[in-house]
Structures are given as C-alpha cells and as structure tokens.
Design a protein around this motif. Structure first.
Motif, PDB file in Angstrom:
ATOM      1  N   ILE A 186       0.692  -1.034   0.073  1.00 27.74           N
ATOM      2  CA  ILE A 186      -0.018   0.243   0.175  1.00 27.74           C
ATOM      3  C   ILE A 186       1.157   1.302  -0.371  1.00 27.74           C
ATOM      4  N   ARG A 187       2.087   1.076   0.669  1.00 28.14           N
ATOM      5  CA  ARG A 187       3.154   2.849   0.890  1.00 28.14           C
ATOM      6  C   ARG A 187       4.036   2.214  -0.261  1.00 28.14           C
ATOM      7  N   MET A 188       3.965   1.962  -1.247  1.00 27.25           N
ATOM      8  CA  MET A 188       4.304   1.609  -2.464  1.00 27.25           C
ATOM      9  C   MET A 188       3.286   2.316  -3.404  1.00 27.25           C
ATOM     10  N   GLU A 189       2.207   2.543  -3.056  1.00 23.58           N
ATOM     11  CA  GLU A 189       0.713   3.109  -4.389  1.00 23.58           C
ATOM     12  C   GLU A 189       1.040   3.954  -4.236  1.00 23.58           C
ATOM     13  N   PRO A 190       0.525   5.777  -4.978  1.00 26.97           N
ATOM     14  CA  PRO A 190       0.196   6.817  -4.456  1.00 26.97           C
ATOM     15  C   PRO A 190      -1.214   6.770  -3.332  1.00 26.97           C
ATOM     16  N   PRO A 191      -0.781   7.903  -3.361  1.00 24.34           N
ATOM     17  CA  PRO A 191      -1.938   8.166  -1.453  1.00 24.34           C
ATOM     18  C   PRO A 191      -3.649   8.226  -2.458  1.00 24.34           C
ATOM     19  N   ALA A 192      -4.150   6.684  -2.032  1.00 23.68           N
ATOM     20  CA  ALA A 192      -5.728   6.958  -1.695  1.00 23.68           C
ATOM     21  C   ALA A 192      -6.388   6.256  -0.659  1.00 23.68           C
ATOM     22  N   ASP A 193      -7.554   6.282  -1.467  1.00 24.94           N
ATOM     23  CA  ASP A 193      -8.340   5.433   0.032  1.00 24.94           C
ATOM     24  C   ASP A 193      -8.511   3.795   0.124  1.00 24.94           C
ATOM     25  N   TRP A 194      -7.985   3.132   1.099  1.00 22.18           N
ATOM     26  CA  TRP A 194      -7.956   1.572   0.439  1.00 22.18           C
ATOM     27  C   TRP A 194      -9.060   1.111   2.068  1.00 22.18           C
ATOM     28  N   ARG A 195      -9.480   0.194   0.696  1.00 24.45           N
ATOM     29  CA  ARG A 195     -10.894  -0.543   2.315  1.00 24.45           C
ATOM     30  C   ARG A 195     -10.486  -2.212   1.977  1.00 24.45           C
ATOM     31  N   LEU A 196     -11.129  -2.429   3.052  1.00 26.13           N
ATOM     32  CA  LEU A 196     -10.545  -4.275   3.400  1.00 26.13           C
ATOM     33  C   LEU A 196     -11.879  -4.554   3.272  1.00 26.13           C
ATOM     34  N   ALA A 197     -12.155  -5.821   3.082  1.00 31.42           N
ATOM     35  CA  ALA A 197     -12.905  -6.406   2.960  1.00 31.42           C
ATOM     36  C   ALA A 197     -12.479  -8.093   2.552  1.00 31.42           C
ATOM     37  N   ALA A 198     -13.260  -8.991   3.958  1.00 30.67           N
ATOM     38  CA  ALA A 198     -13.467 -10.061   4.285  1.00 30.67           C
ATOM     39  C   ALA A 198     -14.368 -11.099   4.495  1.00 30.67           C
ATOM     40  N   SER A 199     -13.901 -12.043   4.369  1.00 30.42           N
ATOM     41  CA  SER A 199     -15.279 -13.538   4.028  1.00 30.42           C
ATOM     42  C   SER A 199     -15.045 -13.237   6.104  1.00 30.42           C
ATOM     43  N   PRO A 200     -16.974 -13.987   6.364  1.00 26.99           N
ATOM     44  CA  PRO A 200     -17.497 -13.504   7.255  1.00 26.99           C
ATOM     45  C   PRO A 200     -16.968 -14.401   8.335  1.00 26.99           C
ATOM     46  N   LEU A 201     -16.038 -15.868   7.598  1.00 28.64           N
ATOM     47  CA  LEU A 201     -16.245 -16.769   8.355  1.00 28.64           C
ATOM     48  C   LEU A 201     -14.599 -16.557   9.642  1.00 28.64           C
ATOM     49  N   LEU A 202     -14.382 -16.968  10.808  1.00 30.95           N
ATOM     50  CA  LEU A 202     -13.407 -16.509  11.514  1.00 30.95           C
ATOM     51  C   LEU A 202     -12.130 -16.341  11.361  1.00 30.95           C
ATOM     52  N   ARG A 203     -11.539 -17.376  10.560  1.00 30.85           N
ATOM     53  CA  ARG A 203     -10.318 -17.320   9.847  1.00 30.85           C
ATOM     54  C   ARG A 203     -10.133 -16.525   8.951  1.00 30.85           C
ATOM     55  N   ALA A 204     -11.038 -15.964   8.340  1.00 38.63           N
ATOM     56  CA  ALA A 204     -10.390 -14.739   7.303  1.00 38.63           C
ATOM     57  C   ALA A 204     -10.957 -13.528   9.041  1.00 38.63           C
ATOM     58  N   GLN A 205     -11.318 -13.415   9.423  1.00 37.12           N
ATOM     59  CA  GLN A 205     -11.695 -12.292  10.020  1.00 37.12           C
ATOM     60  C   GLN A 205     -10.275 -12.341  11.301  1.00 37.12           C
ATOM     61  N   ALA A 206      -9.919 -13.576  11.529  1.00 35.48           N
ATOM     62  CA  ALA A 206      -8.868 -12.710  12.038  1.00 35.48           C
ATOM     63  C   ALA A 206      -8.079 -13.031  11.788  1.00 35.48           C
ATOM     64  N   THR A 207      -7.347 -12.780  10.167  1.00 33.93           N
ATOM     65  CA  THR A 207      -6.150 -12.587   9.901  1.00 33.93           C
ATOM     66  C   THR A 207      -6.667 -10.963   8.666  1.00 33.93           C
ATOM     67  N   ALA A 208      -7.913 -11.080   8.465  1.00 38.70           N
ATOM     68  CA  ALA A 208      -7.980  -9.541   8.710  1.00 38.70           C
ATOM     69  C   ALA A 208      -7.808  -8.604   9.032  1.00 38.70           C
ATOM     70  N   GLN A 209      -7.830  -9.019  10.315  1.00 42.70           N
ATOM     71  CA  GLN A 209      -7.945  -8.568  11.728  1.00 42.70           C
ATOM     72  C   GLN A 209      -6.211  -7.694  12.058  1.00 42.70           C
ATOM     73  N   ALA A 210      -5.350  -8.889  11.311  1.00 45.12           N
ATOM     74  CA  ALA A 210      -4.275  -9.066  11.736  1.00 45.12           C
ATOM     75  C   ALA A 210      -3.404  -7.346  10.096  1.00 45.12           C
ATOM     76  N   VAL A 211      -4.063  -7.461   9.623  1.00 46.90           N
ATOM     77  CA  VAL A 211      -4.155  -7.220   8.431  1.00 46.90           C
ATOM     78  C   VAL A 211      -4.240  -5.389   8.733  1.00 46.90           C
ATOM     79  N   ALA A 212      -5.367  -6.074   9.548  1.00 47.29           N
ATOM     80  CA  ALA A 212      -6.120  -4.067   9.409  1.00 47.29           C
ATOM     81  C   ALA A 212      -4.830  -3.209  10.392  1.00 47.29           C
ATOM     82  N   ALA A 213      -4.462  -4.211  11.309  1.00 49.54           N
ATOM     83  CA  ALA A 213      -3.818  -3.619  12.536  1.00 49.54           C
ATOM     84  C   ALA A 213      -2.709  -2.553  11.668  1.00 49.54           C
ATOM     85  N   ARG A 214      -1.936  -3.571  10.932  1.00 50.81           N
ATOM     86  CA  ARG A 214      -0.780  -3.456  10.508  1.00 50.81           C
ATOM     87  C   ARG A 214      -1.412  -2.131   9.129  1.00 50.81           C
TER      88      ARG A 214
END
Length: 190
Positions: free
Chosen positions: A45-73
């Motif tokens: 994301i940092r390598m791209e020009p500034p933009a509004d990024w969104r994060l979409a994830a599956s509702p299943l817990l394994r995807a949500q746990a992974t998405a939380q790690a990505v979202a935090a970073r």
C-alpha cells in the motif's frame, strides 16, 4: 487494484479436514502468516500513490482473524462481505479429505448439499462487479482457497481448468491490477 490473500493456516488445514463454511481457528503458524501478510500488505500500500483503501473479508472467523492482523498493520477498517466466504462443502464439511476421496480442486464441487462452481463464481463475479472501476479501485480482500482461486480466475478471465489449477498459498499476497495477477511472497516465518 485488489490485494488478495487467503487466511492463515488453521487447525483443520493441518488435519487435512474439509472446512467449507465450518470454523477452525488459526494455528500459531497461521497467526504468524497473518502477521507477515499484514506487513506485506502495508508495504504494498505504501508503494502506491496515496488513496483510500478498503479492506473486505469473508465472515468466517479464520478470514476475520487474518483480516484483523492486516487491518492493524495497514490502518484499515474491516468490511465483511458474505460473497467472499469459502465454498459450502455440504455433507463433507468436518470430514477428513481421505474420508471423501478428495483429489484435485474439481472435487470440491461434488459435495452432496454443497455449492457448485457456477454458484461460487456468481458470488465472486458479483463482488468484482460492485467494486469501483480500475484504476480507482483500492481494495484489500481476505478470503479462502477455493473462493480466492475463483476470484483471481474471474478477474483474469481464465477458463475453468486454469482457474482451478492456481496455487492457494497462506503466505502470499496477489495483486490484481491492469488485467494481470502478480504474486508477492511474504518473508519466511519458520
């Protein structure tokens, strides 16, 4: 642009158990994979020009746990989208792959009471159709093995056999941009 990743390793992945829509928590290795993918997504994301990024994830817990790690970073908020959920494997969910004679990726679509290729493809095509057009599109997507394959295949216009032959790593990020799909591997975690 879409940055697409599969959830980290789960206990059922290790056991070679069919998950589908059933839940299985990330293993410690899966948690490390999720953190590594989060770092890689933040770097991409940092390598791209500034933009509004969104994060979409599956509702299943394994995807949500992974998405939380990505979202935090990456400093993103998670939107949940049912269309990104893994294929429903009907009566096979919770069973070992060896119990149902699992073979190549095509077997997923033969589960009694499960989803067909066409049903999963319709979900991912609907998801893609609802996104802003390129080049304004800036999405991070956390999904699953089968669903991620079909999403990449739909994006790239691949035939069914090529779509299903794609790799489904739990330690890489795919960039879908300009009609092509590029893979970025995470730093080794083991």
């Amino acid at each position: 642009m879409i940055l697409l990743l599969r959830h980290g390793e789960t206990h059922w992945n290790v056991e070679r158990r069919i998950q589908g829509r059933r839940e299985s928590a990330l293993t410690p290795r899966g948690e490390r994979q999720a953190a590594a993918m989060g770092r890689l997504v933040a770097d991409l994301i940092r390598m791209e020009p500034p933009a509004d990024w969104r994060l979409a994830a599956s509702p299943l817990l394994r995807a949500q746990a992974t998405a939380q790690a990505v979202a935090a970073r990456a400093g993103l908020r998670i939107d949940t989208d049912e269309r990104l959920a893994e294929i429903c494997c009907g009566d096979w969910e919770g069973k070992l792959r060896s119990e149902v004679g699992a073979g190549g990726p095509e077997w997923f679509f033969g589960a009694p009471g499960g989803e067909t290729f066409e049903e999963v493809m319709a979900r991912v095509e609907s998801f893609l159709a609802d996104l802003p057009p390129e080049p304004r599109r800036r999405m991070v997507v956390v999904s699953h093995g089968v669903t991620g394959r079909l999403l990449r295949g739909a994006y790239a216009g691949l035939p069914r056999a090529e779509t299903l032959a794609q790799d489904v790593p739990q330690d890489a990020v795919y960039r879908l941009a300009g009609g092509q799909v590029d893979r970025f591997d995470c730093e080794p975690i083991d």
